[in-house]
Scaffold this motif. Structure first.
Motif, mmCIF file in Angstrom:
data_model
loop_
_atom_site.group_PDB
_atom_site.id
_atom_site.type_symbol
_atom_site.label_atom_id
_atom_site.label_comp_id
_atom_site.label_asym_id
_atom_site.label_seq_id
_atom_site.Cartn_x
_atom_site.Cartn_y
_atom_site.Cartn_z
ATOM 1 N N ALA A 52 0.829 -1.205 0.000
ATOM 2 C CA ALA A 52 0.000 0.000 0.000
ATOM 3 C C ALA A 52 0.867 1.261 0.000
ATOM 4 N N LEU A 53 1.995 1.225 0.725
ATOM 5 C CA LEU A 53 2.881 2.386 0.761
ATOM 6 C C LEU A 53 3.585 2.603 -0.578
ATOM 7 N N LEU A 54 3.955 1.504 -1.245
ATOM 8 C CA LEU A 54 4.700 1.629 -2.494
ATOM 9 C C LEU A 54 3.805 1.857 -3.712
ATOM 10 N N TYR A 55 2.711 1.138 -3.798
ATOM 11 C CA TYR A 55 1.905 1.162 -5.013
ATOM 12 C C TYR A 55 0.482 1.696 -4.818
ATOM 13 N N GLY A 56 0.113 2.016 -3.637
ATOM 14 C CA GLY A 56 -1.275 2.411 -3.376
ATOM 15 C C GLY A 56 -2.088 1.176 -3.015
ATOM 16 N N ASP A 57 -3.326 1.381 -2.607
ATOM 17 C CA ASP A 57 -4.164 0.277 -2.150
ATOM 18 C C ASP A 57 -5.351 0.114 -3.097
ATOM 19 N N PRO A 58 -5.297 -0.880 -4.023
ATOM 20 C CA PRO A 58 -6.386 -1.031 -4.999
ATOM 21 C C PRO A 58 -7.702 -1.508 -4.365
ATOM 22 N N ALA A 59 -7.635 -2.328 -3.339
ATOM 23 C CA ALA A 59 -8.837 -2.829 -2.656
ATOM 24 C C ALA A 59 -8.753 -2.391 -1.201
ATOM 25 N N ALA A 60 -9.104 -1.153 -0.974
ATOM 26 C CA ALA A 60 -8.897 -0.537 0.347
ATOM 27 C C ALA A 60 -9.659 -1.276 1.447
ATOM 28 N N GLY A 61 -8.943 -1.704 2.450
ATOM 29 C CA GLY A 61 -9.546 -2.249 3.654
ATOM 30 C C GLY A 61 -9.783 -3.746 3.674
ATOM 31 N N TRP A 62 -10.160 -4.342 2.558
ATOM 32 C CA TRP A 62 -10.550 -5.742 2.574
ATOM 33 C C TRP A 62 -9.391 -6.688 2.928
ATOM 34 N N PRO A 63 -8.223 -6.615 2.269
ATOM 35 C CA PRO A 63 -7.134 -7.552 2.615
ATOM 36 C C PRO A 63 -6.647 -7.387 4.051
ATOM 37 N N SER A 64 -6.545 -6.143 4.503
ATOM 38 C CA SER A 64 -6.073 -5.945 5.881
ATOM 39 C C SER A 64 -7.092 -6.457 6.891
ATOM 40 N N LEU A 65 -8.384 -6.304 6.584
ATOM 41 C CA LEU A 65 -9.421 -6.819 7.483
ATOM 42 C C LEU A 65 -9.348 -8.338 7.586
ATOM 43 N N VAL A 66 -9.166 -9.012 6.458
ATOM 44 C CA VAL A 66 -9.049 -10.471 6.462
ATOM 45 C C VAL A 66 -7.829 -10.904 7.273
ATOM 46 N N CYS A 67 -6.710 -10.203 7.111
ATOM 47 C CA CYS A 67 -5.491 -10.550 7.854
ATOM 48 C C CYS A 67 -5.670 -10.326 9.348
ATOM 49 N N ILE A 68 -6.342 -9.254 9.724
ATOM 50 C CA ILE A 68 -6.563 -8.983 11.145
ATOM 51 C C ILE A 68 -7.486 -10.040 11.752
ATOM 52 N N ILE A 69 -8.535 -10.413 11.012
ATOM 53 C CA ILE A 69 -9.436 -11.464 11.505
ATOM 54 C C ILE A 69 -8.686 -12.785 11.645
ATOM 55 N N THR A 70 -7.826 -13.108 10.673
ATOM 56 C CA THR A 70 -7.035 -14.337 10.744
ATOM 57 C C THR A 70 -6.048 -14.287 11.909
ATOM 58 N N LEU A 71 -5.451 -13.133 12.140
ATOM 59 C CA LEU A 71 -4.534 -12.967 13.269
ATOM 60 C C LEU A 71 -5.265 -13.190 14.583
ATOM 61 N N LEU A 72 -6.435 -12.591 14.735
ATOM 62 C CA LEU A 72 -7.213 -12.781 15.966
ATOM 63 C C LEU A 72 -7.671 -14.230 16.110
ATOM 64 N N GLY A 73 -8.073 -14.868 15.000
ATOM 65 C CA GLY A 73 -8.435 -16.283 15.051
ATOM 66 C C GLY A 73 -7.264 -17.146 15.483
ATOM 67 N N GLY A 74 -6.071 -16.833 14.989
ATOM 68 C CA GLY A 74 -4.874 -17.572 15.392
ATOM 69 C C GLY A 74 -4.559 -17.391 16.859
ATOM 70 N N LEU A 75 -4.717 -16.159 17.351
ATOM 71 C CA LEU A 75 -4.474 -15.908 18.778
ATOM 72 C C LEU A 75 -5.476 -16.663 19.645
ATOM 73 N N ILE A 76 -6.736 -16.680 19.215
ATOM 74 C CA ILE A 76 -7.756 -17.411 19.971
ATOM 75 C C ILE A 76 -7.459 -18.906 19.959
ATOM 76 N N LEU A 77 -7.078 -19.440 18.799
ATOM 77 C CA LEU A 77 -6.744 -20.863 18.695
ATOM 78 C C LEU A 77 -5.535 -21.210 19.557
ATOM 79 N N LEU A 78 -4.546 -20.351 19.578
ATOM 80 C CA LEU A 78 -3.372 -20.559 20.425
ATOM 81 C C LEU A 78 -3.766 -20.555 21.898
ATOM 82 N N ALA A 79 -4.584 -19.571 22.307
ATOM 83 C CA ALA A 79 -5.007 -19.491 23.709
ATOM 84 C C ALA A 79 -5.831 -20.711 24.106
ATOM 85 N N LEU A 80 -6.724 -21.157 23.224
ATOM 86 C CA LEU A 80 -7.519 -22.350 23.525
ATOM 87 C C LEU A 80 -6.645 -23.597 23.626
ATOM 88 N N GLY A 81 -5.643 -23.689 22.764
ATOM 89 C CA GLY A 81 -4.726 -24.824 22.837
ATOM 90 C C GLY A 81 -3.957 -24.854 24.140
#
Length: 143
Positions: free
Chosen positions: A89-118
């Motif tokens: 996004a810093l180098l080329y701009g963000d063609p799909a604003a918000g969607w990829p970062s939202l998916v990554c944040i949700i996946t990060l939180l899901g991973g943290l929850i899975l780790l905590a449950l484990g």
């Protein structure tokens, strides 16, 4: 071996696991498996599947470790993807604003929850194994 199995005070016994767990020498007898002459088995696929899950849960905590490892992997992949998205996004701009970062944040939180449950599951598994009061060691023979 019979005495060691009888001394086991577990309530939910998984016999195939107990026989191998006590650790005595075993002898395998070869035989030819023949078809039943009368009647049908009462073991359906789902009953055998439930029985295998019972055996896995009674004698191993590997699924809980796998859950923790999957949580760590999900966190790592999503963190790397977030860094990639920010740099792109810093180098080329963000063609799909918000969607990829939202998916990554949700996946990060899901991973943290899975780790905590484990991790919590591993603590509970240790408590569960202690409540079974299995013998620490079994004397195979006395002199």
């Amino acid at each position: 071996m019979v005495d060691a199995v009888i001394q086991d005070s577990e309530y939910n016994r998984f016999s195939k696991g107990i026989f191998s767990w006590v650790g005595f020498h075993t002898k395998w007898l070869a035989y030819e498996n023949v078809e039943r002459s009368a009647g049908e088995t009462k073991w359906s696929f789902w009953k055998l599947f439930k029985y295998s899950i019972e055996g896995i849960l009674a004698y191993t905590t590997v699924p809980l470790y796998l859950s923790s490892v999957m949580g760590i992997l999900m966190c790592g992949v999503s963190f790397i993807a977030l860094v990639f998205i920010v740099i792109r996004a810093l180098l080329y701009g963000d063609p799909a604003a918000g969607w990829p970062s939202l998916v990554c944040i949700i996946t990060l939180l899901g991973g943290l929850i899975l780790l905590a449950l484990g991790i919590m599951g591993l603590y509970i598994a240790k408590i569960y194994l202690e409540t079974k009061k299995r013998q620490i060691f079994i004397v195979r023979e006395e002199r």
